[in-house]
Scaffold this motif. Sequence first.
Motif, PDB file in Angstrom:
ATOM      1  N   ASP A   1     119.454  21.355  55.627  1.00  0.00           N
ATOM      2  CA  ASP A   1     118.264  21.115  56.441  1.00  0.00           C
ATOM      3  C   ASP A   1     117.170  22.132  56.131  1.00  0.00           C
ATOM      4  OD1 ASP A   1     119.454  18.972  57.645  1.00  0.00           O
ATOM      5  OD2 ASP A   1     119.980  20.015  59.502  1.00  0.00           O
TER       6      ASP A   1
ATOM      7  N   ALA B   1     118.193  14.973  54.370  1.00  0.00           N
ATOM      8  CA  ALA B   1     118.188  13.510  54.385  1.00  0.00           C
ATOM      9  C   ALA B   1     119.147  12.924  53.362  1.00  0.00           C
ATOM     10  CB  ALA B   1     116.779  12.989  54.122  1.00  0.00           C
ATOM     11  N   SER B   2     119.685  13.773  52.463  1.00  0.00           N
ATOM     12  CA  SER B   2     120.556  13.242  51.412  1.00  0.00           C
ATOM     13  C   SER B   2     121.941  13.862  51.422  1.00  0.00           C
ATOM     14  CB  SER B   2     119.902  13.453  50.038  1.00  0.00           C
ATOM     15  OG  SER B   2     119.619  14.831  49.813  1.00  0.00           O
TER      16      SER B   2
ATOM     17  N   ARG C   1     124.057   8.581  53.262  1.00  0.00           N
ATOM     18  CA  ARG C   1     123.910   9.863  52.580  1.00  0.00           C
ATOM     19  C   ARG C   1     124.561   9.824  51.197  1.00  0.00           C
ATOM     20  NH1 ARG C   1     122.258  13.798  56.399  1.00  0.00           N
ATOM     21  NH2 ARG C   1     121.096  12.586  57.950  1.00  0.00           N
TER      22      ARG C   1
ATOM     23  N   ARG D   1     125.397  21.554  56.603  1.00  0.00           N
ATOM     24  CA  ARG D   1     124.204  20.977  57.236  1.00  0.00           C
ATOM     25  C   ARG D   1     123.051  21.964  57.342  1.00  0.00           C
ATOM     26  NH1 ARG D   1     126.030  20.337  62.006  1.00  0.00           N
ATOM     27  NH2 ARG D   1     124.816  21.937  63.073  1.00  0.00           N
TER      28      ARG D   1
END
Length: 437
Positions: A362, A368-369, A377, A358
Amino acid sequence: MSRHASNRNVSRAMARVLACALLAAALPATAQSLLIRGATVHTAGAQGTLQNTDVLVQGGRIAAIGTGLAAGDAQVVEANGRPLTPTLFGGVTGLGIEEVSGESATRDDRLSLGEASDMAVRPEFDVSLAFNPESMVIPVARVEGIGFTLISAGSASSIIGGQGAPMRLDGSLDPAGPKVLYLSLGSSAAGQSGTSRAAQWMLLDQLVDEARGRLPADAQGAALTPAGKRALAGYLDGRGTIVVGVHRASDIRQLLRWSRRHGLTVAIRGGAEAWKVAGELAAARVPVFVDPLANLPADFDQLGATMQNAARLHAAGVRVGFAQASDASHNARKLRQLAGNAVAQGLPWEAGLAGLTRVPADVLGLGASIGTIAVGRTADLVLWSGDPLDVAHTAEQVWFDGRAIPMRSRQTELRDRYLQPVTPARDGGLPRAYRTR
């Protein structure tokens, strides 16, 4: 043509056909429905870890997460409680732009224009244009659960190394997210700044002035080309992320002041002494990609190095990711071992996994994917034989867009080739790969 020559030509043709088949298998294909049933799902997100949970994939994306999900026409994989995670971050590497570290002809990660004293500043240098998704190094990392990386750029003549980008290792040619600019500070970059780290801030301020048009076009000492001005301008006022290689606490403090003064978005790579300024980094929301094995003073910038760096930064509220200090391209698969070492030194296990999933997603604009397991996702997933932060366990299957990739690489094929049973006496007792007929 002799029979032997004819046989050689047939063998070569068959080898080409096999190579094309392997390449086709490695490239993106139409995604199929998939149900991974009964997994220990480490989402790396808000849901945390979910026991005995199903994950349904449709159209390359996660369609549902829960228990007792209907399979329909989906392919079913029985996880039997084994861990399922997002694909992992490989760190800051040369994957796809560096084939053999010691052979310059196979490396596209570094710019050399004249002597270091020439101060050739080329922020427009973009290594993503040389990315080769068919590199033999990529499958070595991919079969170990590595799904994306940040390719790096360097310069022999400037503290600004150029631009890199996050790349998914699914066979795609193009960057998966926004490009980043590389900057080196401290003693390791002093050779590109008149032998003084103090000059680095002078040069950086001048470059910012140039990119913002504050200097006359014919000003003495101008360092940027028109393309360089445009490239650097794209990172000003927080419009792009600058990844800064820096270790010493005092240099990090200067970096925070400089980035605040110019409104820049920065992330730190290295940060051996970052724990000393953890509160300031957290307040500035600056993430740090650390090497958890840095615990000795490799140079005078790292006198405060400690294996508890990641744990201390996390405790202060800093977003912590991971990056290896050396030979990262050929050892990207070992990054999870580094995360495991950080956990052994006090970093919570969940934060260790987040630092491989993560957090880098980020920071690099991919959140977002990918980077978490959540509905909607991209289905970039890994099923493990056990704890993914324990090197005693391995990746059993990797999926990109819900598509299973072949779990083989050049290394596994060489292993299989040379670990053949001993042949009969007429073959001289040699493995199959050495047979003459």
